[in-house]
Design an enzyme around this catalytic site. Structure first.
Site, PDB file in Angstrom:
ATOM      1  N   HIS A  83      -7.602  18.903   6.020  1.00  0.00           N
ATOM      2  CA  HIS A  83      -6.866  18.866   5.108  1.00  0.00           C
ATOM      3  C   HIS A  83      -6.800  17.538   4.341  1.00  0.00           C
ATOM      4  O   HIS A  83      -6.512  17.393   3.071  1.00  0.00           O
ATOM      5  CB  HIS A  83      -5.424  18.658   5.802  1.00  0.00           C
ATOM      6  CG  HIS A  83      -4.251  19.001   5.020  1.00  0.00           C
ATOM      7  ND1 HIS A  83      -3.997  18.766   3.752  1.00  0.00           N
ATOM      8  CD2 HIS A  83      -3.033  19.776   5.276  1.00  0.00           C
ATOM      9  CE1 HIS A  83      -2.846  19.248   3.263  1.00  0.00           C
ATOM     10  NE2 HIS A  83      -2.376  19.824   4.276  1.00  0.00           N
ATOM     11  N   LYS A 118      21.793  33.577  -0.109  1.00  0.00           N
ATOM     12  CA  LYS A 118      22.244  32.529  -1.105  1.00  0.00           C
ATOM     13  C   LYS A 118      23.526  32.580  -1.303  1.00  0.00           C
ATOM     14  O   LYS A 118      24.177  31.656  -1.523  1.00  0.00           O
ATOM     15  CB  LYS A 118      21.508  32.961  -2.554  1.00  0.00           C
ATOM     16  CG  LYS A 118      19.880  32.426  -2.347  1.00  0.00           C
ATOM     17  CD  LYS A 118      19.238  32.579  -4.018  1.00  0.00           C
ATOM     18  CE  LYS A 118      17.862  32.247  -3.876  1.00  0.00           C
ATOM     19  NZ  LYS A 118      17.572  32.568  -5.506  1.00  0.00           N
ATOM     20  N   HIS A 151      20.521  22.973  -5.015  1.00  0.00           N
ATOM     21  CA  HIS A 151      19.238  23.498  -4.817  1.00  0.00           C
ATOM     22  C   HIS A 151      19.495  24.633  -3.840  1.00  0.00           C
ATOM     23  O   HIS A 151      19.079  24.360  -2.482  1.00  0.00           O
ATOM     24  CB  HIS A 151      18.380  22.482  -4.306  1.00  0.00           C
ATOM     25  CG  HIS A 151      16.830  22.731  -4.764  1.00  0.00           C
ATOM     26  ND1 HIS A 151      16.274  22.618  -5.807  1.00  0.00           N
ATOM     27  CD2 HIS A 151      16.008  23.374  -3.746  1.00  0.00           C
ATOM     28  CE1 HIS A 151      14.981  22.981  -5.564  1.00  0.00           C
ATOM     29  NE2 HIS A 151      15.065  23.501  -4.639  1.00  0.00           N
ATOM     30  N   SER A 208      15.329  30.147  -3.203  1.00  0.00           N
ATOM     31  CA  SER A 208      14.540  31.250  -2.223  1.00  0.00           C
ATOM     32  C   SER A 208      13.812  30.555  -1.227  1.00  0.00           C
ATOM     33  O   SER A 208      13.755  30.885   0.151  1.00  0.00           O
ATOM     34  CB  SER A 208      13.727  32.125  -2.844  1.00  0.00           C
ATOM     35  OG  SER A 208      14.093  32.926  -3.891  1.00  0.00           O
ATOM     36  N   ASP A 232      -8.280  38.206  -6.475  1.00  0.00           N
ATOM     37  CA  ASP A 232      -9.134  39.653  -6.595  1.00  0.00           C
ATOM     38  C   ASP A 232     -10.573  39.218  -6.850  1.00  0.00           C
ATOM     39  O   ASP A 232     -10.892  38.786  -7.940  1.00  0.00           O
ATOM     40  CB  ASP A 232      -8.460  40.057  -7.936  1.00  0.00           C
ATOM     41  CG  ASP A 232      -8.990  41.338  -8.533  1.00  0.00           C
ATOM     42  OD1 ASP A 232      -9.964  41.963  -7.291  1.00  0.00           O
ATOM     43  OD2 ASP A 232      -8.829  41.963  -9.469  1.00  0.00           O
TER      44      ASP A 232
END
Length: 453
Positions: free
Chosen positions: A164, A253, A265, A268, A395
């Site tokens: 990382h 929500k 805030h 999702s 892709d």
């Protein structure tokens, strides 16, 4: 279970990069002794071994070499100077990535489903980083390795192990997208349309550190001996994915907005993390784990802060540039009926508090890492990945990505987040648990989404 077909080293084209050194910024060095990130990408591949050996392997190696001309840090090493100075990412001509090509007889379709699967089935598909070594009294540690595994006549997987300290998820996904596009089109990345915006940006001078936080991190980290890559041992845990549909997310929500009208805030991401966290804590209690009423539960997540620095960094800045958030609640607060609302308020409120406060980004990074180092990590949940990365658009010319899995979440007690495979407004949640706890989580997760008629 896995038969190695070829093991090789892939470098950028000779003489095109030269010797390079990248200092570690405050956003990099805080990950120095952190776990390595291990993930898998699965694609359908209805071809036999001969096609894989004769066509696919040469094409993948060639396209990877072209991309490493631009993403050379992945081929470099983490370098520790002999004078105990701060480490850096160092590349010199000839440095390379370990690339393994293998074959597996595991059922490909079993691996790519959302259902419960043993984590141990995925470990053979993940490469191990080469060991650190000493050159001219300097410690060098590889930071990146790739394994491509064939499932004859059914599929192919790309496995990655990454330190990382070299890059965050944003930089890794940029690399993946460029490699995939280069392989698909068989063109040099610099010749692609919009190349300037997709090639990595390396100017570390743009990352301001007026309080010298990178040195503060280094002073802490150098007290711990660097041991190089330590492979994680497979557990008996189960890996599974759960889908929150767009409709599920909207209903959740609405619940939050009704009960927390001042919370701005309610994204999702906030909803997904809050719902999953509370289901995880309830699953622990359901299976009989001792949960003290006042025991603290922690949720750790990160946010990209390239655009929030002063001056802001471009989206294609290479390296780490995330700030961490830590929220804490008592166990019973999350287990109680309103636990989801409590969690959403904490996560959404933490994000809301930092939005727009550019001057405090660096200071908050050091403060949050100090707080994280003081908590009981056995009671902490982290987050890997992000729905905004759009991984299902990657892709290689092999057709649509079938599945992406984070294997390292088994070691870090994290959840993984991706956009839905068939609908970007859905969110796919991955986690690793013992079988009994996974069954409990699955039941709690599903029951909480039932709509009363």
């Amino acid at each position: 279970m896995v038969n190695v077909l070829e093991e090789c080293q892939v470098s950028p084209p000779p003489g095109l990069v030269g010797e390079k050194s990248l200092p570690l910024t405050l956003f990099d060095i805080c990950w120095l002794h952190f776990h390595h990130v291990q993930s898998l990408f699965f694609y359908k591949f209805p071809h036999p071994r001969t096609h894989f050996m004769e066509i696919t392997i040469p094409s993948l190696k060639h396209s990877l070499s072209l991309v490493l001309k631009h993403f050379y840090p992945f081929a470099g090493n983490l370098l520790f100077p002999p004078n105990l100075g701060e480490p850096e990412i160092h590349y010199e001509d000839g440095d390379s990535i370990l690339m393994i090509f293998a074959e597996s007889n595991t059922d490909f379709n079993y691996l790519i489903k959302n259902h419960q699967r043993k984590v141990s089935h995925f470990h053979p598909l993940i490469p191990q980083l080469p060991p650190m070594f000493v050159k001219h009294n300097t410690i060098l540690a590889p930071v990146f390795a790739i394994q491509v595994t064939l499932f004859p006549n059914s599929g192919i997987s790309f496995g990655f192990t990454m330190d990382h300290v070299v890059a965050d998820g944003n930089s890794f996904i940029q690399f993946m997208k460029l490699w995939a596009t280069t392989h698909k089109l068989q063109r040099d990345p610099s010749m692609l349309e919009g190349a300037l915006s997709i090639l990595p940006f390396y100017d570390r001078a743009m990352v301001k550190d007026p309080n010298n936080i990178a040195s503060i991190f280094w002073q802490r980290h150098q007290k711990t001996k660097f041991k190089g890559y330590q492979p994680a041992l497979p557990t008996n845990n189960i890996l599974a994915s759960f889908l929150l549909s767009e409709a599920d997310i909207q209903r959740l929500k609405n619940r939050v907005m009704v009960q927390c009208p001042t919370l701005l805030h309610v994204s999702s991401f906030t909803i997904t993390c809050a719902y999953t966290w509370t289901c995880m804590i309830r699953a622990r209690a359901w299976v009989g784990e001792e949960v003290g009423e006042n025991e603290l539960e922690h949720f750790i997540f990160s946010a990209d802060c390239r655009a929030h620095l002063d001056p802001p960094l471009p989206e294609n800045y290479f390296g780490n540039c995330v700030v961490s958030f830590l929220v804490t609640a008592k166990s019973m607060q999350l287990i109680d009926e309103d636990g989801f609302i409590v969690a959403a308020n904490l996560i959404g409120g933490a994000i809301q508090e930092k939005v727009g406060r550019k001057k405090e980004v660096c200071a908050s990074l050091e403060r949050e890492w100090r707080n994280i180092s003081s908590i009981n990590l056995e009671r902490a949940v982290g987050v890997a990945g992000s729905p905004r990365f759009a991984v299902y658009d990657i892709d290689f010319g092999l057709g649509k990505l079938q599945k992406r899995e984070f294997i390292s979440i088994d070691e870090t007690r994290s959840i993984s987040l991706h956009e839905g495979k068939d609908n970007k407004r859905h969110i796919e949640v991955g986690l690793s648990f013992p079988k009994i706890k996974m069954d409990a989580f699955a039941s709690i997760f599903a029951n909480g989404l039932i709509v009363d008629d």
